[in-house]
Design a protein around this motif. Structure first.
Motif: not given
Length: 603
Positions: A22-41
């Protein structure tokens, strides 16, 4: 590997991008704190995809010298797998998809860090076969060094210097698109699975039943310079994997590879036979053409690395960072990184001393070259998306040839130290860039990358030994171009020009100059698309001519689709990935069945 896969570099490198950044290198998801990340699945799905990628890279690397980082493919497959699992559980987040692709990429890169594509088969060609346990330890140690270096240099490269790492940007964009647009996944997945099934069916008919030949060669009655076309391996291969490589690589790499093959097999080979310098035999002609191919590769390597000398001041800062505790790290991971460095080096030392012919001082010297050359490789990857993995390995071989002449095994092992660590450095930074833009925690990606190493060697090492036991090295099925390159550079730096085929030394010197000129001129943007890739041309000299023809056909196909129907480009690129996966996975399965006695080789 890998040059950029789009330039078919090799060895080892690197991997074609399925999306434009993409033309911009800005973060796509700036507010991820509430999202799951490290999960077994997320970890399980990533490990499963990574296992497929590791098997693919062993098979494809031994066949063509090319391996795939798999960032975009892993993101696509991870989204599909996690979407199924999320129907009966918590909603799927972009960070889970990113963690799964991070794990998969680390698993998939282990064949390169363990030397299964180049160094290990090269040593086997010299009569030395390291045991499987040592190869596994070697891969884990060098891969961990690469991951550590990527993690420790990420802040400088990704944030302070803001290097783009375009594949990482494209991966973050793809993940964001998949989570926001349902049709984006459906179009890609349909093409991938359809082409994968068709590719698997054709591979079964060819390798298990012998109904389809490996290639349709021109008849011996067609002659070039008095040499039959069958001796020159002129024709088209019935290999969907090669078409898929061409689709992902694009027309520039495909045409460059075909140019190198045409010059070698359509011009030089007939001249060699006509002048009596070689017999009209594919094996003898291939042994001669190997040397100008090495010249092209090394010439491009030298100039490419020299152009990175301006990065030396920043590189010194990266090396110093290895012992620093930077603010912002999660404390447990920061301490873990510091404590992991020494055990990882000792693991490499143990495997290298016992199995690869490296003494403690020699291994320490190779490790001393690893960090600065990994920094050079990382910056080249960040600036151009080209990972000069084979280049830094060759430079190490040349250096050890001067320090310890006459020791070919040592030379290959030393080159493998640098190229093995560099492969995981570049792959890890692509994933870290995607995570940064999505708002992921780098420490969690780091742990996923380290965990992927153990699973990666558990899959890749047995795959290598099964393939070699069934088909053999330097066979028509496994031409091992990267291993032949490692071996050739070792012989040259260890023995000098003595014993080379007639006139091949002069050809190698001329090719060295051509490779350097192409590398210098290609660094200029206005010339980059007009001039051929030296790395791709060199691979055209390493592999049978029908390989080059088939890959080029795939690259021209995707170019035509892009011009005539741009909206169909991404599904066609997904079909290229499916063609690679279908042939490689079934090809390895057939080899396992033959090795276990459950299937007889086709008559």
């Amino acid at each position: 590997m890998s040059e950029r896969q789009a330039d078919l570099a090799r060895g080892e490198a690197s991997r074609p991008s399925l999306e434009s950044p993409p033309p911009s290198l800005q973060a796509i998801a700036p507010e991820p704190s509430a999202l799951a990340e490290w999960t077994p699945r997320a970890w399980l799905v990533g490990s499963g995809i990574g296992a497929m990628l590791a098997v693919t890279n062993v098979y494809m690397g031994l066949k063509t010298g090319i391996w795939e980082s798999g960032c975009l493919m892993s993101a696509l497959l991870a989204f599909g797998g996690l979407s199924v699992l999320s129907r009966s559980g918590a909603p799927l987040s972009p960070l889970e998809t990113n963690l799964a692709q991070t794990t998969a990429v680390s698993v998939g890169a282990t064949p390169a860090s363990a030397g299964l594509i180049g160094a290990v088969p090269a040593l086997a060609l010299l009569g030395t076969q390291p045991p499987g346990w040592a190869v596994a330890a070697w891969g884990v140690g060098l891969g961990a060094l690469g991951v550590l270096f990527a993690y420790l240099s990420r802040r400088r490269l990704l944030e302070e210097e803001a290097l783009p790492f375009p594949t990482g940007v494209a991966t973050s964009q793809l993940i964001s698109t998949l989570h926001s647009t349902g049709s984006a996944y459906a179009a890609r997945a349909r093409g991938l699975w359809v082409s994968g099934v068709l590719s698997a069916v054709l591979t079964w008919l060819r390798d298990a039943r012998g109904v389809i030949p490996g290639a349709s060669l021109l008849p011996a009655s067609v002659r070039l310079g008095g040499v039959g076309a069958d001796s020159l391996m002129l024709g088209v291969g019935w290999m969907p994997m090669l078409l898929g490589i061409g689709v992902l690589a694009g027309p520039h790499a495909g045409l460059s590879l075909l140019l190198g093959s045409a010059l070698a097999w359509g011009g030089v080979a007939p001249w060699l036979v006509h002048t009596g310098k070689a017999a009209a035999d594919y094996g003898e002609l291939s042994s001669w053409l190997l040397w100008p191919g090495v010249g092209l590769m090394v010439g491009a390597s030298a100039t490419s690395l020299l152009s990175q000398l301006r990065a030396l001041p920043a590189m010194v800062g990266d090396i110093r960072a290895l012992g620093a505790h930077r603010e912002g790290w999660e404390s447990a991971v920061g301490l873990g990184v510091g404590r992991a460095v020494l055990p990882v080096i000792l693991l490499c030392l143990l495997a290298g001393t016992w199995a690869f012919g490296l003494g403690p001082l020699e291994l320490l010297l190779a490790l001393g070259m690893t960090f600065p050359l990994c920094a050079v490789c990382a910056r080249a990857t960040g600036q151009s998306d080209i990972a000069p993995i084979s280049h830094v390995g060759q430079l190490t071989q040349v250096g050890f040839g001067m320090v310890a002449p006459g020791r070919e095994g040592l030379n290959i092992a030393a080159g493998a130290v640098v190229s093995g660590a560099a492969s995981h450095t570049s792959a890890s930074l692509w994933s870290l860039q995607a995570g940064r833009l999505l708002g992921a925690r780098a420490s969690r990606q780091f742990l996923a990358q380290l965990s992927g190493l153990l699973w990666g060697v558990a899959v890749a090492v047995p795959t290598y030994f099964v393939l070699v036991s069934v088909y053999g090295l330097e066979s028509s099925v496994l031409p091992v171009p990267t291993a032949r390159q490692f071996k050739a550079v070792a012989q040259l730096t260890s023995q000098g020009l003595a014993g080379l085929p007639p006139a091949s030394a002069l050809a190698m010197g001329g090719a060295f100059v051509v490779g350097g000129l192409l590398s210098v001129a290609g660094s200029r943007e206005r010339w980059a698309r007009m001039l051929p890739s030296a790395a791709a041309m060199a691979i055209g000299l390493f592999v049978p001519a029908y390989y080059a023809v088939t890959i080029c056909l795939g690259s021209l196909l995707v170019s035509a689709v892009g011009r005539l129907r741009p909206s169909a480009l991404q599904p066609v690129q997904a079909m290229g990935t499916g063609a690679i996966l279908g042939e490689t996975l079934l090809g390895v399965l057939i080899a396992v069945l033959i090795a276990s006695g459950l299937m007889a080789p086709p008559g």
